[in-house]
Every structure is written in C-alpha cells, then in structure tokens.
Design a protein around this motif. Structure first.
Motif, short mmCIF file in Angstrom:
data_model
loop_
_atom_site.label_atom_id
_atom_site.label_comp_id
_atom_site.label_asym_id
_atom_site.label_seq_id
_atom_site.Cartn_x
_atom_site.Cartn_y
_atom_site.Cartn_z
N GLN A 127 7.09 -4.33 -2.45
CA GLN A 127 6.85 -5.14 -1.25
C GLN A 127 6.60 -4.26 -0.02
OE1 GLN A 127 9.98 -8.04 -0.61
NE2 GLN A 127 10.03 -8.60 -2.77
N ILE A 128 7.37 -3.18 0.12
CA ILE A 128 7.19 -2.30 1.28
C ILE A 128 5.84 -1.57 1.18
CG2 ILE A 128 8.18 -0.43 2.64
CD1 ILE A 128 10.91 -1.15 1.40
N TYR A 129 5.46 -1.17 -0.04
CA TYR A 129 4.15 -0.56 -0.26
C TYR A 129 3.04 -1.51 0.19
CZ TYR A 129 0.12 1.42 -2.75
OH TYR A 129 -1.12 1.94 -3.06
N GLN A 130 3.13 -2.76 -0.24
CA GLN A 130 2.09 -3.72 0.11
C GLN A 130 2.11 -4.10 1.57
OE1 GLN A 130 2.96 -6.71 -2.92
NE2 GLN A 130 1.29 -5.93 -4.22
N ALA A 131 3.26 -3.91 2.23
CA ALA A 131 3.34 -4.14 3.68
C ALA A 131 2.71 -2.99 4.46
CB ALA A 131 4.79 -4.32 4.09
N GLY A 132 2.37 -1.91 3.76
CA GLY A 132 1.70 -0.78 4.40
C GLY A 132 2.60 0.30 4.93
N ASP A 133 3.89 0.27 4.56
CA ASP A 133 4.85 1.23 5.10
C ASP A 133 5.46 2.14 4.04
OD1 ASP A 133 4.46 0.31 7.68
OD2 ASP A 133 6.13 -1.10 7.61
N LEU A 134 4.83 2.27 2.90
CA LEU A 134 5.37 3.12 1.84
C LEU A 134 4.22 3.67 1.00
CD1 LEU A 134 8.52 2.51 -0.34
CD2 LEU A 134 6.34 3.02 -1.49
N THR A 135 4.36 4.92 0.58
CA THR A 135 3.41 5.52 -0.33
C THR A 135 4.15 6.33 -1.38
OG1 THR A 135 1.38 6.84 -0.49
CG2 THR A 135 3.08 7.66 0.99
N PHE A 136 3.43 6.67 -2.44
CA PHE A 136 3.93 7.58 -3.47
C PHE A 136 3.17 8.89 -3.33
CE2 PHE A 136 4.83 3.39 -5.15
CZ PHE A 136 6.09 3.52 -5.69
N LEU A 137 3.90 9.98 -3.25
CA LEU A 137 3.30 11.32 -3.22
C LEU A 137 3.30 11.83 -4.65
CD1 LEU A 137 2.12 13.67 -1.70
CD2 LEU A 137 4.42 14.34 -1.00
N CYS A 138 2.11 12.04 -5.20
CA CYS A 138 1.94 12.18 -6.65
C CYS A 138 1.87 13.63 -7.12
CB CYS A 138 0.69 11.45 -7.11
SG CYS A 138 0.69 9.70 -6.69
N ILE A 399 7.67 8.02 -0.01
CA ILE A 399 7.78 8.26 1.43
C ILE A 399 7.64 6.91 2.12
CG2 ILE A 399 6.89 9.52 3.41
CD1 ILE A 399 5.87 11.61 1.51
N MET A 400 8.56 6.59 3.02
CA MET A 400 8.65 5.26 3.61
C MET A 400 8.87 5.33 5.11
SD MET A 400 11.54 2.33 2.72
CE MET A 400 12.83 3.10 3.71
N PRO A 403 5.36 5.18 10.25
CA PRO A 403 4.23 6.09 10.38
C PRO A 403 3.48 6.35 9.07
CG PRO A 403 6.25 6.99 11.36
CD PRO A 403 6.65 5.82 10.52
N VAL A 404 3.96 5.81 7.95
CA VAL A 404 3.38 6.13 6.64
C VAL A 404 2.09 5.35 6.42
CG1 VAL A 404 3.75 5.92 4.14
CG2 VAL A 404 5.60 6.73 5.63
N ARG A 405 1.11 6.00 5.80
CA ARG A 405 -0.13 5.33 5.39
C ARG A 405 0.14 4.65 4.05
NH1 ARG A 405 -4.78 7.09 8.10
NH2 ARG A 405 -4.52 8.99 9.36
N GLY A 406 0.43 3.37 4.09
CA GLY A 406 0.73 2.64 2.87
C GLY A 406 -0.50 2.07 2.20
N ASN A 407 -0.27 1.38 1.11
CA ASN A 407 -1.35 0.76 0.34
C ASN A 407 -2.31 1.76 -0.28
OD1 ASN A 407 -1.09 -2.15 0.15
ND2 ASN A 407 -1.30 -2.16 2.38
#
Length: 479
Positions: A127-138, A399-400, A403-407
């Motif tokens: 949900q936080i990823y789709q809200a644009g405030d979370l990403t995965f650093l791969c 990373i949440m 300021p995070v580039r989500g989605n």
C-alpha cells in the motif's frame, strides 16, 4: 510504652548505596552514552545544508533476510526462472521455497513496466509503495569497488569474510569492507562532522539506538544514546515519593553534588549527574508526545521500537535535536530451516511496524523529513538446502518516506534468477550490482552533507562508485 527507634544515618547511607550499588548503579546505558559522548569534531561544515529538521531510521534485520522472497518477479518468463531457482512452489515437506503467485501482493515498476509480487505478509508495504512513498533497492550488497564475475573468481579486492554474519554486518555498518579493524560506522562519522551544528544537548546524542549498541552509529567522538522501548533508563527509586526512595534520592544527590579531589572521581560523578538528569528530561519530553496512531505492539517488538522513535521525533525540539539518526533491529532471519514459516512471521511484523511508523510520521507532519530504510547482513541462496536457504550476498532492501520516489524500483533487479544467470556465483548467490556505499551516499546527501572530501571521510571507498562534486543522487531513490 511504645519503643523508640533512633535512625543510624551512616549505616543507612551505606545500606542504601550498597543496595543501589553506589555510583556504579548509575552506569546504565543512558549513562554510558553520556559518559563517552565527547565534544564532536569541529569540522568545517559551512557548505552543508543543515537547515530544518531531518531524520534517518535504520531497521536492521539481523541474520540475513531472504529478500528474493520479499520481492519476487511476476512476469511469466521471470517467474518461471524464479520457481526453477527456488525448487518449485513450497508445499510442507517438499523442500521448495517458491511462493504461490495468488498469495503475493502485485506491484508494477513504472520505470520499466515489469511486475513483481510483494511477500504475502507485507500488504501494508504494498500500500505504501502504491501511495508513492516506498521503493525497493534491488540487488544491493557490500562492495569495495564495482565487481565483475571475473574479479570475483579471481578473488580480487573483495569484502573480507564474504557470506559471514559477523563480517557482513560489520561491513554494512562501517562501509569499509576491506578490513576488520574499522571501529567506527558511517553514521557515527557523519555525526562527528555535524553534531555541533545540529545538537544543542551535549548529554543526548543525535544518534539514538533502541536496546543495543551498534557500530553503525559509533563515531570517533559520537556514540549512540541507548534507550529502551519505554524510554531512557532511569535509576530505580530516584525521584519517587515513598520514604525509602526519598532517602535514596537525597543520598544520591548528596554523593553526586560533592567536590572530589580526584579528577576521575569528579568526572564520573558529573557524568552520573548529567546522565540521571538527561534520562529524566528525555522521558518527560517523549512522554509528552501523544500519538493517535495505533502501533501494533502485541508480539511485535519492532513496532514497539518504532513507537519510541516516533515519540522521540515528536520531542525533537524539547530534546534539542535538528538532526537525528535512529537504529532499531529485528532478529530471526538466519533461516537455514523453516524459512517459509519464519519469514511469514517476521515480514508481517516488519510490514505492520513500517505502516504504523509511516502513519505516525504523517500525524506528526514530518513525513517529508524522515527516511526509513532496511538493512541486513546479506540475502540468501536462491537454491534450497532442503529445509531453508543459506548465506548469500546481493539482496533487496526497503526505503520509505515522503522524499522517496515510489511506484518504481531502484537499482537493478536481475532479469533472470535462473541457475547459471550472469550474476550467479553458485547456488543462487548473486553478485551485487549496487553498492552499500551508493545507498549511504544518497542518504547522506539528502541529510545535508556535500559530496566533497567530507563524504570521503564518511565513506572511504565512495570514489570507486561516485565522482566527487556530483550533485545528482547516485541511485535516485530520493526526489
């Protein structure tokens, strides 16, 4: 006739101090934090932008998270490779480690159009990823320099003790993986540079850890201030209103207010006094922060830790900090067996705790001033050992924050996880394509540090990955 009793003050004094252990009883974690927090390095930091408030929150997963089950590919061909590497879909007793597709929470990497599944226990993270405030650093891992398969096979300039818990934990925290002698961490060295500009409280470090000391926050002059899930440790009895406690409080104040001819005794008494007062002041400030956000703390120590972090952030002005770095942790990731069940429990706890903290930051109005990130020793082998997975290298982190580039994903998620893929060191151990240094550099730049020689003192290997003077974020997970 009622007998009378005369109070023998000196024996009582000795008894009370003996019960308390004398001044030594005051040497709790809060005291040690104060006692060893010396004046910070007076480095020239005028070029840094240290205005406003910012905080970094590290969630360390001790033991090595099997992070290619935290984030799995969903595109048809990529999923087929994933299932091949994991031995098929898990069924009790079959030794496979693949997760059923219908239980995963789907997300799309908008930068590439690839689709992925977030672990079944991490619906809140989705949900936080789709809200644009979370990403995965791969596929990130500890590196001395960008490393090719040929360099790995030649054992050229690799981190010491690859696949070892103690070594890789140390390397993540120090960012100097070519040695075991480094005793300071990247966040500690960063605090050394700026603490005199951002911390008006000499007795409470800007680096705050929950329940344990860590190397990441330990600098040459700054060490973490250790608190529990309930706050700073205070001395038992001190300040209480019942009779014996009043006596103990009076005696303690007497001992700590004396003038001592011995410099060590005087310094120790002063430090005890400061630690005792600071713990009380810290708790008063944190307890004054009332949060409407409900933290799911039942059977979730991580959520309890992050609740205290949230209260401390809420009390930042009263404590005297305009920059803070927090360290919380959760163990239980060394799953050589029972991986599926253990990870279901742990990743659910992580997801719930992150969502609770995310909501609290929004409530406090600092969602754009706080970045939360995970770290772990390493990922784990894609291949099953028949019961679980073993120690590996490159993995995925979260990373949440506002300021995070989500989605969209950051770093490079491998095109294929099939055995023998170009990054496969054997058994599904993946060669990292992103370095820990790049992650730390981006966080430090967002925090206000310039990418100049200061960055090299924080991250000695950074010029192997990022050129001096570059102003763009190295990886771009922050806006």
């Amino acid at each position: 006739m009622r007998p009378t009793h005369r109070i023998h003050r000196e024996p009582l004094r000795r008894d009370v101090l003996k019960l308390a252990g004398g001044c030594a009883a005051l040497t709790n974690t809060s005291l040690l934090s104060t006692l060893f927090s010396l004046s910070a390095t007076n480095a020239a930091v005028a070029a840094n932008d240290l205005s406003g408030y910012k905080a970094l929150v590290c969630v360390f997963m001790y033991g090595g998270n099997d992070s290619f089950n935290m984030l799995t590919p969903l595109d048809t061909a990529e999923r087929a490779d994933y299932l091949t590497a994991r031995g098929g879909v898990y069924q009790p007793g079959n030794g496979a480690l693949g997760l059923p597709e219908n239980e995963l929470h789907p997300i799309t990497d908008n930068a590439t159009g690839r689709t992925f599944g977030v672990h079944p226990g991490m619906g809140d993270v989705q949900q936080i990823y789709q809200a644009g405030d979370l990403t995965f650093l791969c596929n990130i891992g500890s590196l001395v320099e960008p490393t090719t398969m040929a360099q790995y096979q030649a054992q050229s300039n690799l981190p010491l003790g690859l696949f070892s818990h103690a070594d890789l934990q140390r390397h993540w925290m120090t960012s100097v993986p070519q040695t075991r002698s480094q005793v300071t961490g990247w966040a500690g060295r960063m605090a050394d540079l700026i603490t005199s500009q951002v911390n008006s409280n000499d007795n409470i470090s800007m680096n705050i850890a929950l329940n344990s000391v860590n190397m990441m926050q330990t600098g040459g002059s700054v060490i973490p201030y250790i608190v529990t899930n309930s706050g700073a440790s205070e001395v038992g009895w001190y300040g209480q209103t019942w009779t014996q406690a009043k006596i103990f409080t009076q005696l303690t104040d007497d001992v700590l207010s004396r003038s001592y001819g011995n410099l060590v005794e005087q310094t120790f008494a002063n430090a005890n006094r400061n630690a005792l007062d600071s713990a009380i002041a810290f708790n008063e400030a944190a307890n004054a922060v009332n949060l409407n956000t409900t933290f799911r703390t039942d059977n979730n120590s991580l959520s309890s830790q992050l609740q205290m972090v949230a209260k401390t952030i809420g009390a930042r002005d009263a404590i005297g900090h305009s920059r803070q770095i927090f360290f919380v942790n959760i163990g239980g990731w060394d799953n050589h067996d029972e991986l599926i069940n253990n990870q279901q429990t742990n990743l659910t706890r992580v997801s719930e705790a992150l969502k609770d903290f995310y909501d609290a930051m929004t409530e406090l109005g600092v969602q754009n001033d706080v970045v939360t990130f995970t770290a772990s020793d390493f990922a784990r082998t894609l291949n099953s050992n028949g019961r679980g997975s073993d120690h590996a290298w490159g993995g995925n982190q979260i990373i949440m924050g506002g300021p995070v580039r989500g989605n969209q994903l950051c770093g490079t998620y491998p095109d294929s996880l099939a055995p023998g893929n170009p990054l496969d060191l054997g058994r599904g151990r993946l060669l990292p394509t992103t370095s820990v240094d790049e992650m730390w550099c981006e966080l430090a730049m967002w925090y206000g540090l310039e990418n100049d020689n200061q960055m090299e003192s924080i991250l000695p290997n950074i010029r192997n990955f990022v050129n001096q003077g570059e102003t763009a974020y190295p990886l771009g997970f922050l806006a």
